[in-house]
Write a protein that holds these residues in place. Structure first.
Motif, mmCIF file in Angstrom:
data_model
loop_
_atom_site.group_PDB
_atom_site.id
_atom_site.type_symbol
_atom_site.label_atom_id
_atom_site.label_comp_id
_atom_site.label_asym_id
_atom_site.label_seq_id
_atom_site.Cartn_x
_atom_site.Cartn_y
_atom_site.Cartn_z
ATOM 1 N N LEU A 1 39.567 54.392 51.832
ATOM 2 C CA LEU A 1 39.275 53.020 51.415
ATOM 3 C C LEU A 1 37.779 52.926 51.148
ATOM 4 N N ARG B 1 37.547 46.177 46.891
ATOM 5 C CA ARG B 1 37.786 47.409 47.638
ATOM 6 C C ARG B 1 38.877 48.204 46.940
ATOM 7 N N LEU B 2 38.807 49.520 47.089
ATOM 8 C CA LEU B 2 39.705 50.402 46.347
ATOM 9 C C LEU B 2 40.249 51.490 47.257
ATOM 10 N N ILE B 3 41.572 51.673 47.202
ATOM 11 C CA ILE B 3 42.197 52.826 47.847
ATOM 12 C C ILE B 3 42.236 53.952 46.817
ATOM 13 N N ARG B 4 41.722 55.109 47.191
ATOM 14 C CA ARG B 4 41.752 56.251 46.287
ATOM 15 C C ARG B 4 42.337 57.464 46.995
ATOM 16 N N THR C 1 44.064 54.052 39.121
ATOM 17 C CA THR C 1 44.103 53.358 40.410
ATOM 18 C C THR C 1 44.110 51.840 40.241
ATOM 19 N N VAL D 1 41.507 50.112 38.743
ATOM 20 C CA VAL D 1 40.178 49.555 38.944
ATOM 21 C C VAL D 1 39.744 48.616 37.824
ATOM 22 N N LEU E 1 41.547 45.409 38.177
ATOM 23 C CA LEU E 1 40.982 44.617 39.267
ATOM 24 C C LEU E 1 39.780 43.817 38.788
ATOM 25 N N THR F 1 48.027 51.152 42.142
ATOM 26 C CA THR F 1 47.545 49.933 41.490
ATOM 27 C C THR F 1 48.114 48.698 42.180
ATOM 28 N N ARG G 1 49.134 48.439 45.270
ATOM 29 C CA ARG G 1 48.520 48.302 46.599
ATOM 30 C C ARG G 1 47.086 47.798 46.501
ATOM 31 N N ASN G 2 46.349 48.275 45.501
ATOM 32 C CA ASN G 2 44.979 47.802 45.319
ATOM 33 C C ASN G 2 44.941 46.340 44.893
ATOM 34 N N ASN H 1 43.223 43.263 47.326
ATOM 35 C CA ASN H 1 42.186 42.351 46.863
ATOM 36 C C ASN H 1 42.712 40.951 46.536
#
Length: 257
Positions: A12, A20-23, A56, A58, A61, A85, A87-88, A92
């Motif tokens: 995270l 915030r981003l999960i990668r 992802t 981003v 977002l 995507t 989940r991200n 947020n």
């Protein structure tokens, strides 16, 4: 703010604009190209948009959080990233705006989005399928090379989904600019604004950002070059710092600079 449950190999990370981003380890990362593409977008004014090859999620977002799009359809061919995507977006608080779509870009039609949209944006694969050495990871190979769809395919889908006057934003490699322009014009997408991005004043350009409009008349505005770093120093130029401060590239096209 509660941290999400992470799967093995996930991290995270905080990114710009308080997101915030999960990668995934060894997977797609958040880079300067994605941020610049996001900053290049105009205000959505409550319209609907499509992100082709969302990874992802981003850029979706940023578009949802800062560009005021009412709905962003995030199209991603790899199920693991389409799920990421989703989940991200949830992480947020943007699940009501971002709609992940697991699909090959070449197969996406108006039925997917319930009609035409006002904007499409994409950070497509930069490299031809057979160029260089393939990535060890197949997911990275798909993301970086035209294994599933060429730049012409991305442009064709963008044109299909856009209403007349709609905008297509893309970030690409300078050495393939001729291919990008040829593909855009073949699909009635007229280049209107372009920015060339350089690492520093002593290095060849690394990126181009192109805004195109469907069924528009020819008229291309080219901004002054955007330099990321001061020469011989890993510090941002004033222009690049302004991008981060304002989340916009519009100043490059203004008379005052």
């Amino acid at each position: 703010m509660t941290d999400p449950i992470l799967l093995p190999g996930e991290q995270l990370v905080p990114i710009n604009e308080s997101l915030r981003l999960i990668r995934r380890s060894g997977g797609l990362t958040f880079g300067t190209d994605s941020y610049l593409l996001s900053a290049f977008l105009k205000d959505g004014k409550g319209a609907r948009a499509v992100d082709l090859g969302s990874g992802t999620g981003v850029v979706s977002l940023f578009a949802a959080a800062r560009r005021h799009y009412a709905k962003v359809f995030a199209v991603e061919v790899q199920p693991v990233y389409a799920e990421l995507t989703a989940r991200n977006a949830a992480l947020n608080g943007l699940s009501d705006v971002i709609c992940p779509v697991t699909a090959d870009v070449r197969d996406v039609r108006e039925e997917t989005t319930g009609g035409t949209v006002a904007a499409v944006f994409s950070n497509p694969p930069y490299m031809p399928a057979a160029s260089g050495f393939p990535n060890a990871s197949e997911e990275m190979n798909i993301a970086r090379r035209e294994v599933i769809g060429t730049v012409a395919d991305f442009c064709a889908t963008a044109s299909r989904l856009l209403s007349t006057g709609g905008m297509f934003y893309t970030v690409y490699r300078p050495e393939r600019l001729a291919e990008l322009f040829s593909a855009l014009r073949a699909e009635r997408l007229e280049p209107k604004r372009m920015i060339t991005v350089y690492p520093d004043e002593n290095t060849a350009p690394c990126l181009v950002l192109v805004e195109s409009q469907k069924d528009a008349s020819p008229s291309l505005r080219v901004s002054p070059p955007l330099l990321i770093y001061e020469a011989a120093q890993k510090v941002y130029t004033p222009a690049m710092q302004r991008v981060y401060d304002t989340f916009s590239l519009d100043f490059l096209f203004s008379k005052e600079g």
